[in-house]
Scaffold this active site. Structure first.
Site: not given
Length: 334
Positions: A330, A233, A159
């Site tokens: 994130e 998320s 990520r």
């Protein structure tokens, strides 16, 4: 002042000093050379699906709407498909699937734009951008020259990428090119995909059937931002050392875990920790944790970015105190 509520999927009300929308990199170069907004920092927004706005933005917000899907090249086995930075990511994925080109089907229905996808190496259901990435074009914000980055230069991680680390704030991605297979080399090892296919009696799935399975899974677990504000998320899945993983597995038998390629580290699902700590379905005012997916923080209507951020910090502390595990955000906090 310009409202940004319609430009972030959390549906947070925040204002920007100035706002422009561009459909080509030349437009932005001209804007920069004019010097009209030289007194303001520039903030770039794609689909607004990975940001949490916590305050007014004293900036020129530049909405990236560069269009276009182009077949650049092909041979007997592969195609090279280019997408403009402003193309909706799932439209790009479904275009490739409809053409019978394999590689992106597991990334169906992820919100956002093509230009934002490589910034955080988006991934889901056993696939990541880096698996099919060929190259991207990005404007150097200092020299105003377009540069080409291959996978190595992007330095993809979990990520993250060069553009979230050393290159943060230095480039504007204008297009991304993917190398896709003409042969159906589908990935179905992710448990949920296997379950959906099995219920349909599908043993040799096509690219379209895998994409449809992923779409079905995501729709069953994740809220539609048009109905409930969210950015998917909110936290990364934590990766820990082998010794720390052994401690967690011993303390919590049956805890899901996954090996990390090329490493002895082990990855655990952040949603598992959040749910076990009792946060799933929690709500305080209009800020909450989704009832079906603990990894997703939501805005039920009028939550502020500060309230969402405060909730995320409470969850982080709770997980650290309960399990000894540190969660990383994130979503980009602005």
């Amino acid at each position: 002042m310009y409202s940004l509520r319609a430009y972030n999927t959390f549906g947070i009300e925040a204002e920007a000093s100035q706002f422009v929308e561009i459909s080509s990199i030349d437009q932005y170069i001209s804007l920069r050379k004019s010097g009209e907004y030289a007194h303001l920092p520039h903030l770039f927004l794609g689909g607004g699906s990975n940001v949490l706005l916590t305050k007014a933005q004293e900036a020129l917000v530049v909405k990236i709407s560069i269009p276009g899907i182009t077949l650049l090249n092909e041979d007997a086995d592969f195609v090279w498909l280019k997408g403009g930075a402003g193309v909706v990511w799932d439209e790009f994925v479904q275009y490739s699937v409809n053409q019978g080109w394999s590689g992106l089907e597991n990334l169906s229905l992820i919100p956002g734009t093509v230009g934002a996808a490589p910034m955080q190496n988006i991934g889901a259901y056993g696939a990541e951008i880096k698996d099919t990435f060929a190259s991207l074009e990005a404007l150097n914000l200092e020299t105003l020259e377009v540069e080409v980055f291959d996978a190595k230069a992007c330095d993809f991680g979990y990520r993250e990428s060069f553009f979230k680390r050393a290159g943060k704030g230095q480039y504007l991605i204008s297009s991304v090119t993917f190398k896709l297979s003409k042969q159906a080399s589908v990935k179905t090892s992710y448990g949920a995909i296997q379950e959906v296919l099995a219920t349909k009696g599908i043993t040799q799935p096509s690219i379209r059937e895998v994409a449809d399975a992923v779409i079905e899974i995501r729709r069953s677990k994740l809220p539609d931002p048009k109905e409930i504000g969210n950015s998917g998320s909110f936290f990364k899945n934590p990766t820990v050392s082998a010794s720390e993983a052994a401690r967690l597995i011993s303390a919590y038998p049956g805890i899901p875990n996954y090996p990390v390629d090329g490493s002895t580290d082990v990855k655990f699902p952040a949603g598992w920790f959040i749910e076990k700590a009792g946060w799933k379905g929690y709500r305080k005012g209009d800020a909450g944790v989704h009832a079906k997916q603990a990894l997703v923080l939501v805005n039920y209507g009028e939550a502020t970015g500060g309230e969402i951020l405060a909730l995320s910090e409470e969850i982080k502390k709770s997980i650290k105190d309960t399990f000894g595990v540190s969660l990383e955000t994130e979503v980009n906090i602005l």
